[in-house]
Write a protein that holds these residues in place. Structure first.
Motif, mmCIF file in Angstrom:
data_model
loop_
_atom_site.group_PDB
_atom_site.id
_atom_site.type_symbol
_atom_site.label_atom_id
_atom_site.label_comp_id
_atom_site.label_asym_id
_atom_site.label_seq_id
_atom_site.Cartn_x
_atom_site.Cartn_y
_atom_site.Cartn_z
ATOM 1 N N ASP A 1 0.856 -1.178 0.000
ATOM 2 C CA ASP A 1 0.000 0.000 0.000
ATOM 3 C C ASP A 1 0.898 1.235 0.000
ATOM 4 N N VAL B 1 -2.556 6.880 -8.055
ATOM 5 C CA VAL B 1 -1.817 5.614 -8.020
ATOM 6 C C VAL B 1 -2.800 4.517 -8.432
ATOM 7 N N GLN B 2 -2.418 3.769 -9.448
ATOM 8 C CA GLN B 2 -3.362 2.768 -9.956
ATOM 9 C C GLN B 2 -3.151 1.409 -9.291
ATOM 10 N N GLN B 3 -4.264 0.696 -9.196
ATOM 11 C CA GLN B 3 -4.229 -0.626 -8.565
ATOM 12 C C GLN B 3 -4.705 -1.654 -9.579
ATOM 13 N N PRO B 4 -4.213 -2.861 -9.490
ATOM 14 C CA PRO B 4 -4.673 -3.890 -10.425
ATOM 15 C C PRO B 4 -6.069 -4.364 -10.025
ATOM 16 N N THR B 5 -6.841 -4.781 -11.010
ATOM 17 C CA THR B 5 -8.153 -5.337 -10.702
ATOM 18 C C THR B 5 -8.140 -6.854 -10.893
ATOM 19 N N PHE C 1 -6.488 -10.488 -10.536
ATOM 20 C CA PHE C 1 -5.528 -11.353 -9.852
ATOM 21 C C PHE C 1 -5.654 -12.729 -10.472
ATOM 22 N N GLU D 1 -0.675 -7.374 0.038
ATOM 23 C CA GLU D 1 -2.041 -7.469 0.517
ATOM 24 C C GLU D 1 -2.642 -8.836 0.205
ATOM 25 N N ALA D 2 -2.209 -9.389 -0.955
ATOM 26 C CA ALA D 2 -2.763 -10.672 -1.398
ATOM 27 C C ALA D 2 -2.174 -11.870 -0.654
ATOM 28 N N ARG E 1 -0.319 -4.680 -5.239
ATOM 29 C CA ARG E 1 -1.105 -5.264 -4.128
ATOM 30 C C ARG E 1 -0.690 -6.711 -3.838
#
Lengths: 581, 324
Positions: free
Chosen positions: B120, B289-293, B295, B146-147, B143
């Motif tokens: 994060d 800041v971009q996050q992946p969608t 997984f 986090e995963a 992330r």
């Protein structure tokens, strides 16, 4: 010269202007009306296009949501039991895999307890039995079957939407899904309005749900970012009311139209840069403008050529008439236009030819005036016919005058004195000759010959000639009084004879004289020679003509030079006025 | 004299265009700082260039890239970042964990930094918030840390009976602590044994001790160095016959048993895009800041068979890729 030039230019300018405007005004009117109609058509087309685009875009966004709710429907078909449902867990996990936009799924049974929670990245829960019946999603789904929540931002950035669906009966429960709206990017970025136009979606409170530039969406509930989009939506007003022009975030002018996305109560706005939307109009305007310009140029050339064609013959006519006017009668105006102008030129040419003939005659007549009485000359002049001067035989009265003692006087006196006397003498006689319409045929020195009744006949030629002779004597006798005072011994004798003679012009080239040939001339001359000062001698024929009308004195028979026999001669008294006689 | 003047003037006239050309601004330079090595990051570079191309930049044509590879030695990163800042570069790209991003952040407060992190970025102190980074840094988070809890959950699903689970971490990576705590949270009665390795030798030693520790399964913590040692890890896991779960799909594709994580290589395109946008004038403070969608779960069925494992259908149904 300058005024003539000005007049030429004026006519040319008029023709040019009229011809030019005759072409350009309809052309311009057509161009302007076409542009205006084109603009209206383009607006109508744009209205239609953007409306269709907005509705189709709304359908695609709704389709995105419908595909999710359609998939979710699979999870609310079988009733829940009290046992853990492994089958349903696998279904939920498979659904997560199948629909990438779903972040998590919460399955709630008929009594509102949470039975299953699966998440893409968080930890799953099974049979937690948490009571969720009071949550808005559950309440909403129970009343509406499909319930859409408000857009929220995960970590302040990713737009999430909560969707809840209930089955067709309470026992099958409810599924609540969290949907990551970032995945609408695939849909929204695929919407192209024209070449560069795009679409964006706002939710009811005006937050950006979808935009081709994903980073704008990810900025979350940032007022500065959202303001331009909210302004556009406000400008568009109620969805479906046609397109409006507004400004995008970059300040560029755009055309925008909106359509509702009914499910979650969103608005989709399609926008197209005005420069592109009105591109065809601008192109058409350019085309019209260019055509107009080309048309005007062409019209100008045409008008110039036509005006030249019209004014050239006129200029030629003008020049020609001027030259003819200046006496150049052999000039011909050469116009081959085959129209009225050519006819006019031909008339001018004919006129010039006639003028030449006329002038020739005029010249001839002018020469005649010298020996003709002014009345006669005028007559000839007026009729333009000198036929009266043609040679013929007619009855005339020949009158001869001659000064007595002139030869002695001229030998004695100074030349100036001689010329002065002659001048006074001719002046006096000339006036009288003119007055009586007689014809002076010749004079030399102190003698002169006058004809009466030729070339123009008069009534009573004898009487006329006698009256003239009397007046001559009177007039000259008055002069003689003056001359005697000056010491000159001069007298005047006059002779008249009447009879047939050949009259006409004689001479050569421009040296013409009018004269009479015949014995009557001879006789008159002899009578004159025979006459003493203050004497007017007439022959029998004259005497017969005036007998009883004028005072005649029978002088008896006289021998005249050149005549074998003696001839009766009469004298005329002129002491008193003839009318008094 | 006059002739000489003329010649010198000619020289000026001829020299002028050259001088002008020399004065023209050179193509912008992007500093590329990686805690891994060029061969490991090959797929990332492909995505990076793709992103750059979307904004109209092509390396060697209208943009230059200065690469610095730490090759797993995180202690080299600060000096490398400082060197790139000194050049200076127009944009600094940092990849390979929060360590690289922190080094870049420490090196400059003015040059825009586009980072990648597995963690994060707000908690890591890189940005103020994801939607409005605020400073001179922006980028993406994979992330992956986090995963970690999800990986623990998946491992439990694969091996419900496993009671002792090893977690191989790189102690030089500050994210280690967060990840191990994530794993502990997800543990359902399993014992978690932490194994440390920050060098190649460490990895060998860690695997040698597996037998004594009676581990049923192994988790590999998300770490650039460990990713760089993927081949070694896969080989050792096969040799020690230990079921191992990795954080990037490249592991499973190369023979690892199972992997779960975002598709980092695809996502790396955003780094190129952001670098290009910044070169075009965008401010990093305004780029979220971009996050992946997405997984991906990748299962290597071949490896599973070799280990004598049966993958439960519930897991197979979730898999994005199953390598037969």
């Amino acid at each position: 010269m300058s005024s003539r030039h000005l007049r030429f230019r004026g006519l040319f300018r008029k023709y040019f202007l009229v011809l030019f405007l005759a072409v350009v005004i309809p052309l311009a009117a057509n161009g302007v009306s076409e542009a205006w109609l084109g603009y209206r058509d383009q607006r109508a087309r744009l209205d239609q296009l953007l409306g269709v685009e907005a509705r189709s875009a709304a359908l695609r966004i709704q389709g995105f949501l419908d595909s999710i709710t359609g998939q979710l429907g699979w999870l609310v078909q079988l009733p829940w039991t009290e046992e853990p449902d492994e089958r349903r867990r696998i279904d939920a996990l498979r659904l997560l895999r199948q629909v990438p936009a779903i972040v998590s799924l919460t399955l709630v049974d008929g009594s509102g307890r949470e039975r299953l929670y699966v998440s893409r990245i968080g930890l799953n829960r099974t049979e937690s039995h948490t009571d969720r019946s009071g949550e808005p999603a559950i309440i909403g789904a129970r009343s509406k079957r499909i319930w859409y929540g408000e857009v929220s931002y995960y970590r302040g950035s990713e737009p999430y939407l909560t969707v809840a669906i209930s089955g067709n009966r309470p026992s099958v429960g409810i599924v609540v899904a969290e949907v990551n709206l970032k995945l609408t990017w695939d849909v929204i970025s695929a919407i192209k309005v024209g070449q560069t136009g795009s679409a964006f979606v706002l939710d009811a409170p005006g937050r950006l749900v979808a935009h081709p530039d994903i980073s704008l969406v990810l900025r979350g509930a940032d007022e500065a970012t959202l303001a331009p989009f909210q302004a556009i939506r406000k400008a568009v007003g109620p969805a479906g009311a046609g397109f409006v022009t507004s400004r995008d975030a970059g300040g560029d002018r755009i055309a925008a139209a909106a359509a509702p996305v009914p499910g979650p109560d969103w608005t989709i706005v399609v926008e197209q840069p005005l420069s592109e939307a009105f591109g065809p109009i601008y192109t058409a305007l350019w085309r019209t403008g260019t055509l107009l310009l080309a048309g005007a140029l062409f019209a100008g050339l045409l008008a110039y050529a036509l005006a030249r064609r019209m004014t050239d013959p006129i200029r030629k006519l003008e020049e020609g008439t001027e030259r003819i006017g200046a006496g150049q009668f052999d000039h011909r105006i050469n116009i081959r236009t085959g129209d009225e102008l050519q006819r006019l030129a031909n008339s001018f040419n004919a006129m010039a030819a006639e003028l030449a003939v006329s002038q020739e005659r005029q010249e001839r007549i002018a020469k005649l005036k010298r020996f003709l009485a002014p009345q006669v000359a005028e007559l000839v002049d007026r009729t333009g016919d000198d036929g009266v001067l043609e040679g013929r035989r007619t009855e005339v009265v020949a009158v001869f005058c001659d000064l007595r003692g002139f030869t002695a006087f001229s030998a004695r006196a100074a030349p100036e004195e001689v010329m002065s006397v002659l001048s006074e003498y001719y002046e006096a006689l000339g006036t009288i000759i003119t007055k009586y319409g007689a014809t002076l045929t010749s004079f030399s020195g102190d003698g002169l010959m006058v004809l009466v009744n030729a070339p123009v006949p008069v009534e009573e030629p004898g009487l006329q000639a006698v009256d003239m002779a009397i007046e001559m004597q009177r007039s000259v006798q008055e002069l003689i009084i003056g001359w005697r005072v000056r010491g000159h011994r001069i007298g005047l004798g006059v002779g008249l004879a009447m009879g047939p003679a050949t009259v006409g012009r004689i001479g050569y080239e421009s040296r013409f004289d009018y004269t009479a040939i015949g014995s009557v001339v001879n006789l008159a001359s002899r009578l004159c020679a025979s006459a003493a000062d203050r004497e007017i001698l007439v022959d029998t024929k004259v005497a017969e003509a005036v007998i009883g009308k004028r005072a005649l004195i029978r002088l008896g028979m006289r021998r005249l030079k050149g005549y074998d026999e003696e001839l009766p001669v009469f004298g005329l008294s002129f002491d008193r006025k003839p009318d008094a006689a | 004299m006059r002739r000489r003047e003329f010649i010198s003037l000619m020289g000026v006239a001829v020299g002028w265009p050259l001088a002008v050309r020399a004065q023209q601004p050179a193509v912008p330079v992007i500093g590329f700082l990686s805690s891994r090595s060029s061969d490991v990051d090959a797929s990332l570079l492909t995505a990076f260039h793709k992103g750059l191309a979307e904004t109209g930049f092509v390396e060697g044509h209208n943009v230059a890239v200065e690469y610095r590879w730490a090759k797993g030695r995180y202690d080299l990163l600060p000096a490398m970042a400082a060197e790139l800042v000194q050049k200076p570069v127009a944009v600094l790209v940092s990849t390979g964990g929060t360590v690289a991003a922190s080094a870049a952040k420490a090196a400059t407060r003015t040059i825009p930094v586009v980072f990648t992190t597995a963690d994060d970025p707000v908690k890591g102190g890189l940005v103020d918030s994801s939607n409005q980074p605020g400073g001179n840094l922006t980028g993406i988070t994979a992330r992956l840390i986090e995963a970690a809890s999800k990986r623990m959950e998946l491992l439990h699903e694969l091996l419900p009976m496993a009671s002792t689970i090893g977690l191989l971490v790189n102690p030089t990576n500050p994210a280690t602590l967060i990840e191990s705590s994530e794993v502990q949270v997800a543990a359902r009665g399993q014992r978690v044994v932490i194994l440390s390795a920050s060098t190649e030798r460490d990895i060998d030693l860690a695997f040698e001790g597996l037998k004594q520790k009676r581990l049923d399964a192994l988790l590999i913590a998300a770490d650039p160095f460990l990713f760089a040692r993927a081949d070694q890890l896969i080989a050792l896991a096969a040799q020690e016959e230990i079921p191992t779960l990795y954080f990037r799909s490249e592991f499973a594709q190369a023979g690892g048993l199972i992997s779960f994580g975002s598709n980092f290589a695809d996502f790396f395109r955003v780094i190129g895009l952001y670098a290009g946008q910044i070169l075009r004038g965008a401010k990093p403070a305004e780029l979220p800041v971009q996050q992946p969608t997405k997984f991906e779960l990748v299962i290597n069925h071949k490896t599973a068979k070799a280990l004598g494992l049966t993958v439960p259908p519930s897991l197979l149904s979730q898999a994005d890729e199953v390598i037969e």
